[in-house]
Every structure is written in C-alpha cells, then in structure tokens.
Design a protein around this motif. Structure first.
Motif, PDB file in Angstrom:
ATOM      1  N   THR A   9      52.622 -16.540  11.778  1.00 26.28           N
ATOM      2  CA  THR A   9      52.630 -17.255  13.048  1.00 26.28           C
ATOM      3  C   THR A   9      51.746 -16.581  14.071  1.00 26.28           C
ATOM      4  OG1 THR A   9      54.901 -17.967  12.607  1.00 26.28           O
ATOM      5  CG2 THR A   9      54.121 -18.134  14.877  1.00 26.28           C
ATOM      6  N   SER A  10      51.790 -15.225  14.129  1.00 26.66           N
ATOM      7  CA  SER A  10      50.964 -14.506  15.098  1.00 26.66           C
ATOM      8  C   SER A  10      49.491 -14.664  14.795  1.00 26.66           C
ATOM      9  CB  SER A  10      51.345 -13.016  15.111  1.00 26.66           C
ATOM     10  OG  SER A  10      51.034 -12.414  13.880  1.00 26.66           O
ATOM     11  N   VAL A  11      49.147 -14.692  13.503  1.00 25.37           N
ATOM     12  CA  VAL A  11      47.742 -14.878  13.138  1.00 25.37           C
ATOM     13  C   VAL A  11      47.295 -16.290  13.453  1.00 25.37           C
ATOM     14  CG1 VAL A  11      46.133 -14.962  11.200  1.00 25.37           C
ATOM     15  CG2 VAL A  11      47.756 -13.087  11.379  1.00 25.37           C
ATOM     16  N   ASP A 117      42.321  -4.203   2.393  1.00 24.69           N
ATOM     17  CA  ASP A 117      43.531  -3.410   2.598  1.00 24.69           C
ATOM     18  C   ASP A 117      44.130  -3.622   3.992  1.00 24.69           C
ATOM     19  OD1 ASP A 117      41.482  -2.175   3.948  1.00 24.69           O
ATOM     20  OD2 ASP A 117      41.931  -0.147   3.237  1.00 24.69           O
ATOM     21  N   ASP A 118      43.897  -4.783   4.593  1.00 25.05           N
ATOM     22  CA  ASP A 118      44.487  -5.132   5.887  1.00 25.05           C
ATOM     23  C   ASP A 118      46.008  -5.190   5.754  1.00 25.05           C
ATOM     24  OD1 ASP A 118      45.358  -6.370   8.247  1.00 25.05           O
ATOM     25  OD2 ASP A 118      43.600  -7.663   8.359  1.00 25.05           O
ATOM     26  N   PRO A 119      46.758  -4.524   6.631  1.00 23.54           N
ATOM     27  CA  PRO A 119      48.224  -4.598   6.557  1.00 23.54           C
ATOM     28  C   PRO A 119      48.757  -6.028   6.701  1.00 23.54           C
ATOM     29  CG  PRO A 119      47.549  -2.775   7.956  1.00 23.54           C
ATOM     30  CD  PRO A 119      46.311  -3.558   7.654  1.00 23.54           C
ATOM     31  N   LEU A 120      48.012  -6.891   7.420  1.00 21.75           N
ATOM     32  CA  LEU A 120      48.431  -8.280   7.611  1.00 21.75           C
ATOM     33  C   LEU A 120      47.752  -9.217   6.612  1.00 21.75           C
ATOM     34  CD1 LEU A 120      48.378  -8.492  11.521  1.00 21.75           C
ATOM     35  CD2 LEU A 120      50.335  -8.073  10.023  1.00 21.75           C
ATOM     36  N   ALA A 121      47.368  -8.692   5.465  1.00 16.87           N
ATOM     37  CA  ALA A 121      46.572  -9.470   4.512  1.00 16.87           C
ATOM     38  C   ALA A 121      47.260 -10.765   4.105  1.00 16.87           C
ATOM     39  CB  ALA A 121      46.266  -8.616   3.281  1.00 16.87           C
ATOM     40  N   VAL A 122      48.548 -10.736   3.801  1.00 12.42           N
ATOM     41  CA  VAL A 122      49.232 -11.934   3.318  1.00 12.42           C
ATOM     42  C   VAL A 122      49.228 -13.019   4.383  1.00 12.42           C
ATOM     43  CG1 VAL A 122      51.424 -12.862   2.468  1.00 12.42           C
ATOM     44  CG2 VAL A 122      50.650 -10.606   1.712  1.00 12.42           C
ATOM     45  N   ALA A 123      49.480 -12.646   5.614  1.00 16.03           N
ATOM     46  CA  ALA A 123      49.411 -13.611   6.705  1.00 16.03           C
ATOM     47  C   ALA A 123      47.988 -14.136   6.874  1.00 16.03           C
ATOM     48  CB  ALA A 123      49.899 -12.971   8.005  1.00 16.03           C
ATOM     49  N   LEU A 149      45.874 -21.949  -7.726  1.00 18.37           N
ATOM     50  CA  LEU A 149      45.968 -21.346  -9.060  1.00 18.37           C
ATOM     51  C   LEU A 149      46.590 -19.970  -8.968  1.00 18.37           C
ATOM     52  CD1 LEU A 149      45.283 -21.209 -12.109  1.00 18.37           C
ATOM     53  CD2 LEU A 149      43.003 -20.395 -11.452  1.00 18.37           C
ATOM     54  N   ARG A 150      47.604 -19.697  -9.815  1.00 15.65           N
ATOM     55  CA  ARG A 150      48.284 -18.412  -9.847  1.00 15.65           C
ATOM     56  C   ARG A 150      48.800 -18.008  -8.449  1.00 15.65           C
ATOM     57  NH1 ARG A 150      50.799 -16.535 -13.186  1.00 15.65           N
ATOM     58  NH2 ARG A 150      50.143 -14.360 -13.153  1.00 15.65           N
ATOM     59  N   ALA A 151      48.371 -16.877  -7.910  1.00 17.40           N
ATOM     60  CA  ALA A 151      48.849 -16.477  -6.587  1.00 17.40           C
ATOM     61  C   ALA A 151      48.411 -17.464  -5.519  1.00 17.40           C
ATOM     62  CB  ALA A 151      48.348 -15.076  -6.243  1.00 17.40           C
ATOM     63  N   GLY A 152      47.326 -18.206  -5.774  1.00 18.77           N
ATOM     64  CA  GLY A 152      46.899 -19.230  -4.825  1.00 18.77           C
ATOM     65  C   GLY A 152      47.961 -20.280  -4.607  1.00 18.77           C
ATOM     66  N   ALA A 153      48.725 -20.623  -5.642  1.00 14.26           N
ATOM     67  CA  ALA A 153      49.823 -21.584  -5.501  1.00 14.26           C
ATOM     68  C   ALA A 153      50.925 -21.004  -4.628  1.00 14.26           C
ATOM     69  CB  ALA A 153      50.360 -21.957  -6.881  1.00 14.26           C
ATOM     70  N   LEU A 154      51.247 -19.731  -4.836  1.00 13.90           N
ATOM     71  CA  LEU A 154      52.286 -19.071  -4.039  1.00 13.90           C
ATOM     72  C   LEU A 154      51.886 -18.982  -2.576  1.00 13.90           C
ATOM     73  CD1 LEU A 154      54.995 -17.446  -4.199  1.00 13.90           C
ATOM     74  CD2 LEU A 154      53.590 -15.401  -4.536  1.00 13.90           C
ATOM     75  N   ILE A 155      50.632 -18.627  -2.322  1.00 14.11           N
ATOM     76  CA  ILE A 155      50.143 -18.489  -0.943  1.00 14.11           C
ATOM     77  C   ILE A 155      50.106 -19.841  -0.243  1.00 14.11           C
ATOM     78  CG2 ILE A 155      48.112 -17.874   0.432  1.00 14.11           C
ATOM     79  CD1 ILE A 155      47.510 -15.786  -1.835  1.00 14.11           C
ATOM     80  N   ALA A 156      49.602 -20.868  -0.931  1.00 13.04           N
ATOM     81  CA  ALA A 156      49.526 -22.197  -0.333  1.00 13.04           C
ATOM     82  C   ALA A 156      50.913 -22.741  -0.020  1.00 13.04           C
ATOM     83  CB  ALA A 156      48.775 -23.147  -1.267  1.00 13.04           C
ATOM     84  N   ALA A 157      51.858 -22.526  -0.938  1.00 12.33           N
ATOM     85  CA  ALA A 157      53.217 -23.003  -0.704  1.00 12.33           C
ATOM     86  C   ALA A 157      53.848 -22.305   0.495  1.00 12.33           C
ATOM     87  CB  ALA A 157      54.062 -22.781  -1.955  1.00 12.33           C
ATOM     88  N   ALA A 158      53.564 -21.009   0.653  1.00 12.87           N
ATOM     89  CA  ALA A 158      54.114 -20.267   1.789  1.00 12.87           C
ATOM     90  C   ALA A 158      53.532 -20.750   3.111  1.00 12.87           C
ATOM     91  CB  ALA A 158      53.836 -18.775   1.605  1.00 12.87           C
ATOM     92  N   ALA A 159      52.319 -21.329   3.059  1.00 17.65           N
ATOM     93  CA  ALA A 159      51.656 -21.789   4.287  1.00 17.65           C
ATOM     94  C   ALA A 159      51.857 -23.270   4.540  1.00 17.65           C
ATOM     95  CB  ALA A 159      50.155 -21.495   4.197  1.00 17.65           C
ATOM     96  N   VAL A 160      52.646 -23.960   3.723  1.00 14.96           N
ATOM     97  CA  VAL A 160      52.695 -25.416   3.768  1.00 14.96           C
ATOM     98  C   VAL A 160      53.114 -25.959   5.131  1.00 14.96           C
ATOM     99  CG1 VAL A 160      55.074 -25.636   2.922  1.00 14.96           C
ATOM    100  CG2 VAL A 160      53.369 -27.443   2.417  1.00 14.96           C
ATOM    101  N   ASP A 161      53.974 -25.245   5.849  1.00 14.49           N
ATOM    102  CA  ASP A 161      54.442 -25.736   7.147  1.00 14.49           C
ATOM    103  C   ASP A 161      53.339 -25.750   8.198  1.00 14.49           C
ATOM    104  OD1 ASP A 161      56.954 -26.101   6.114  1.00 14.49           O
ATOM    105  OD2 ASP A 161      57.746 -24.191   6.852  1.00 14.49           O
TER     106      ASP A 161
END
Length: 612
Positions: A9-11, A117-123, A149-161
């Motif tokens: 959210t902050s990003v 190696d950004d600490p906020l990489a996932v966001a 694809l692979r982790a891309g599916a996990l990341i996209a799903a986490a950002a769906v909102d």
C-alpha cells in the motif's frame, strides 16, 4: 493487513507516471519489429513504482486493433531465465488471437531499474504488476487479463485488489505457498551451489539474492486463500502430480478456477542442465482459453513508447541511462548503458551471455556491472544472440544451439555497428559467452577481454560440442548409444593426450582439433588484447588437464601476458554470490585498467594467480 500488504500500500501510494524523456530520439519504425506472422513487437520502458523504469515488451497485431490486453507476470531468478522464451511464445500466441500482450520485468529484477536486494522487493513486485496493468489501460484497453507463471502467479494474486476489474486470470504452474517456495529456493541453493558464507541481511537463491525482509514478505504470501471476485474467470494450469495437494485443492475451490493439466514443466522452468524446451502445446492451450474469455469487439491502441530511461544515479549525482536498441542485420535486441554525459564514441564494454541466458547474464550480473561501469564513464552494450531472449521469433518446441554459425555472424555484425575502434572496446563473457568474446576479439580486435569460466579454448573449433544433456533431450536410444561410443573414444584420447609433445599439442590447438588454452591466449596476445581469465575450481581442473598452466608460463615473458586467476571456490554458473562479487570486481578492474585510472584497476588480492 499483513506486513507485505502494508508495504504494498505504501509503495502504491507513491506510484506515479513520470514522463521518461528519451536520451536519444529513436524513429518509431526502428523500435517496432514485425514477425513473419504479422505480429509487431515493441520494446519500451514503462513507468513503475516511484521513479523506477520497468523494461517491457509489447506484442500486438500489426493493425493495432485488439480485443483486450494480457499482462504476463514472470517467475523469479533462475526460473525467469529458463522460461523467458516460453513467455515470449505465449505473448506471440496471444497477439495472434488479437490481444496486446505485455511482458515486463519487476522492479529490481531483469533489466528493470532498482536493486534485487531491496527490503521492500515483494511490495515492489506487486506494485510493478499494478503499473503494468495501468499502462495497458492508458493505451485505451478496458478488458484485461493477467497471466502469472510460477512465482508470477503468486505475486499477481497478492496484488489483485490493486488491479481493478479483470476479465480473466491464469495461474500457470503456480507457486501456492510462499513459505514452501522460500524453503525450496534456499534448499536448492545449498544442494546445487553451496552454503552461503555471508553474514548479512540477505539470502542467496539460485539466480539472485533477496533481503531478509523480502524473504519474510514472500513467505507470507499464500495462493490457497486467493479470492479473485466473481467477475474474474480463473484458469489454474497445474502439474498432474500436484492436483491432489491440499493447498492446490483449497486454491481451486476458493478461486473457482477451471483446471488444466500441463506437462514438461520441469524441463521448462527448472531444467537440470542448460538444455531446456518450450512447451508449445500447453502455451497454445493457455492462449486459446484466454481468447475464449473475451468478445470479438476490437479497439485501436497506440501505447506510449519510450526507448530510453533513467535507471540509476551514482553517489555523486550522475544519472545512468539505458537505451533499447536493435542492432546488426539479425536485428539483435540490445541495451546500451551510459551516464547522461557519456558520448556514443566512449570506451565500450560488450557483454556476452551463455547457454540460454538472455542479456541480464548470470543472476543479473551483466545489468549491475553495466551500470557500475557507466559510473566510470564506460558505455556498455548487452545483447541477445539469435535464438535467445528477445532476438528472433520463438520456434515450436524450441531448443537453440549455444554457438551457431548464425550467432557468430550476427555478433560480428553487431560489433561493426559500434562507433568505437578496437582500442576502445572490451568483451566480457562466461563459458560459451567467453568463447564468443574471444572469437570476436580475434576477428575484430579489442583492447581487453574478460573470460569467465571458459571451457572451449580453441577459436577455430566452431562446432558446439554435443553434451549428454543434448542427447537426453533427444529421447532416442540410438542417439544415446552413439553418444556412449563417441564418449569412450573421446575419453581414451584425453588419457593419451599427456604423451603428445607440447609443440604438437599446441599445433593441434590452433587447428581446432584439441582444447589447448595457449592457442586462444596466444592469438589474443598477438592482437594486443589484454586478457583476464577467471576460473572456478571445476574449470581450473579442465584448464590444467589441457596443459593450460604450461601455456601461460610460455606466454609470461611476452609483451602482453594474460592474467589467469584461480578463484579456489565457487561454481561454474556464477550462482554463488561470492563468485559473482569477485567477478564483478574483476570486470570493473579490467575496464579501468584498459580505459581508466590504472592505479584503481586491479588490487593485489584480485591479481593472485598465474601470469599476473
């Protein structure tokens, strides 16, 4: 709200769309490339989270009339490199179905700006997905699907909102548990590379490095709780062996996903060798499913295209810019890196990738090295040879040779497009990329070459060796039997080579019949090319077996002796973080030694070896 979502959210609140002024104005016809199927590919930078520029490729029908857009979210690290051509083929297929397909690199990954190696990489990754979707909407497209694809599916799903209304979503061989995925990544690194000796806040994985905070955020993601909303159609393209997993079953039930089984995923995203294949059949099935979720109405689009972008800033405020290019008669994709004040005639380093890696090199080393060299006033060009990355059309069930005659012709053409003389050029490469760098230097000249973990020491031996991995990929008993016989004969020859008088051995090396290191090193020395070689233990053993030490000793009294450095640790692929750090220092030192302040060039520690 978990920590990852709070960071997200902050990003996202800081996400804006800066105008990325091109460093050089590139004609639109130069940036667009039309394939034989009538699909246009456009290389561009798109605005990402904050001021970060994201590298992207757009694929769309030649008339720019589309039924919708599909944003493709890639895997991470080594899986992204292995799957790169497959994702390109998916984009080509979607464009054939009438879509604008957008591939992109997350912030801090691939060619995009930011630090891995950004600490906020996932966001930042989640914000990158949102930025890619927003870019497609600004092009005038309302109906959008997302494929991960692979982790891309996990990341996209986490950002769906944060993505707004989506017509469809494809979860392709998805990573379901972030926690299990992190354990898989770290275990694979320990088994296939080594223990990570670093005592810092970062975790090494095969193909990259993550900050501990990012590792924690990634561990917190869970696709089994994914709820896309009733208006989004979902396809889960999964491996049959994972169908009964409780997390998979829960994901299917909660998301209401339609199920499709996909095959050959290991050979696609995580091959056991450098030989990988593109699963064309499954790619066609996935693109057909996406097509069925959209209507036939079309919209004409004119996406914003930016050929150059600011990717980083030095400590003293110098801006580093990168320009997307197509070079040589083969229209090879390339990226040029330079400071804002560097001219096109500046000293230039050319990076050569190996095997099926594209231009980012091992674990993004070429990207980071290019931006470091730019801070010293040295321009860099990293490129994709034909059949890798973004050069050439992806073929059905593709598997590309490592060093083909076409690749050699293309790279010579590429070098001829550079506006610098040989005395202002250097070549950097690993394994087959090192051979290519030495080959180009022998043909066109160069001030310096850096050869990393090179195994083919004969410039005249232009036919790539057939490895067991190639034979396994053929899935043929006849080919396997022929290989066993050929390998027996080869091994007998290797045992007998120690009895061949060295002058004869060297002569055979110049003819390309044996692997004599001196034949290559002497050729480069005669051309006045400064040569630095760095070898991991397994490559050192190969160097020794082929009488490399004897050859270097013979060259030590020459005017321009080569420097051969034995690392004593690390791995051939440079997945080990310490190996990459050591090699990164060597690259900068060699460049400064060739073009800059010699006092800052090579430290005593980095010159330990033979011939120094």
């Amino acid at each position: 709200m978990n920590k990852s979502m709070a960071n997200m959210t902050s990003v996202m609140s800081a996400l804006h769309v800066p105008h990325l002024t091109p460093l050089e104005t590139t004609p639109r016809h130069f940036r667009h490339r039309q394939t034989p199927t009538g699909i246009r590919t456009i290389d561009t930078w798109i605005p990402g989270p904050g001021d970060r520029a994201l590298f992207a490729s757009i694929h769309l029908p030649s008339d720019a009339a589309v039924r919708g857009a599909v944003v493709i979210c890639p895997p991470l690290a080594k899986e992204h490199i292995s799957a790169y051509r497959g994702l390109r083929q998916l984009a080509q297929e979607l464009a054939e179905h009438g879509f604008l397909a957008l591939r992109f690199d997350y912030a801090g990954q691939g060619d995009s700006s930011g630090c891995q190696d950004d600490p906020l990489a996932v966001a930042q990754w989640q914000a990158s997905v949102a930025a890619a979707v927003a870019y497609a909407r600004r092009a005038g497209i309302e109906s959008i699907a997302v494929t991960g694809l692979r982790a891309g599916a996990l990341i996209a799903a986490a950002a769906v909102d944060t993505l707004g209304d989506l017509r469809a979503m494809v979860l392709w061989d998805p990573v379901i548990s972030g926690r299990s995925y992190v354990r898989e990544l770290t275990s694979l690194y320990r088994v296939s590379v080594d223990d990570d000796p670093h005592h810092d806040d970062c975790t090494s994985i095969v193909g990259g490095v993550l900050d501990s905070a990012a590792v924690k955020d990634l561990s917190g993601l869970d696709l089994s709780t994914f709820d896309p909303g009733s208006s989004t159609k979902v396809l889960a393209a999964i491996r049959p062996e994972f169908a009964a997993s409780p997390r998979t079953v829960r994901m299917l039930e909660r998301s209401g996903a339609e199920r499709m089984f996909v095959e050959r995923q290991n050979q696609f995203v995580s091959p056991s060798s450098f030989v990988l294949s593109v699963p064309t059949h499954d790619i066609k099935r996935i693109s057909s499913w996406v097509s069925r979720q959209f209507g036939e109405d079309k919209t004409f689009v004119d996406p914003e295209i930016t050929s150059a972008a600011h990717v980083s800033t030095t400590d003293d405020g110098e801006e580093i810019w990168e320009t997307l290019e197509r070079r040589s008669t083969g229209s090879l994709f390339a990226i040029s890196t330079a400071s804002r004040t560097t001219t096109s005639h500046a000293a230039t380093a050319v990076f050569h990738s190996t095997a099926n890696e594209h231009r980012i090199g091992p674990a993004r080393l070429w990207v980071e090295s290019a931006r470091t060299l730019a801070a010293h006033g040295i321009r860099s060009v990293r490129f994709d040879r034909m059949g890798t990355g973004d050069s050439g059309t992806v073929l059905t069930d593709e598997n590309t040779p490592i060093v083909s005659p076409e690749a050699r012709r293309n790279v010579l053409d590429l070098i001829d497009t550079l506006d610098v003389p040989p005395s202002r050029r250097m070549h950097i490469g690993m394994c087959s990329g090192a051979w290519m760098g030495a080959y180009v230097a022998s043909q066109r000249g160069a001030r310096s070459v850096v050869l990393l973990n090179i195994v083919n020491w004969s410039i005249n031996n232009r036919r790539p060796p057939v490895k067991k991995a190639h034979v396994d990929a053929m899935e043929s008993d006849v080919a396997n039997r022929i290989f066993v016989v050929a390998r027996t004969i080869r091994n007998a020859g290797r045992r007998a080579q120690r009895y061949v008088p060295y002058p004869v051995w060297l002569g055979l090396g110049f003819l390309g019949l044996v692997n004599a290191p001196e034949s290559m090193l002497r050729t480069l020395t005669r051309r006045g090319t400064q040569t630095a070689v760095s070898l991991a233990p397994e490559d050192e053993a190969w160097f020794e077996a082929n009488r490399g030490r004897q050859g270097v000793t013979r060259l030590s009294s020459s005017k321009n002796p080569p420097h051969v450095l034995f690392s004593g640790s690390g791995d051939h692929n440079l997945f080990h973080r310490s190996s990459r750090e050591r090699v990164g220092r060597l690259i900068v030192a060699s460049a400064l030694d060739a073009f800059g302040d010699r006092r800052r060039a090579v430290s005593k520690h980095d010159k330990e070896g033979i011939g120094a």
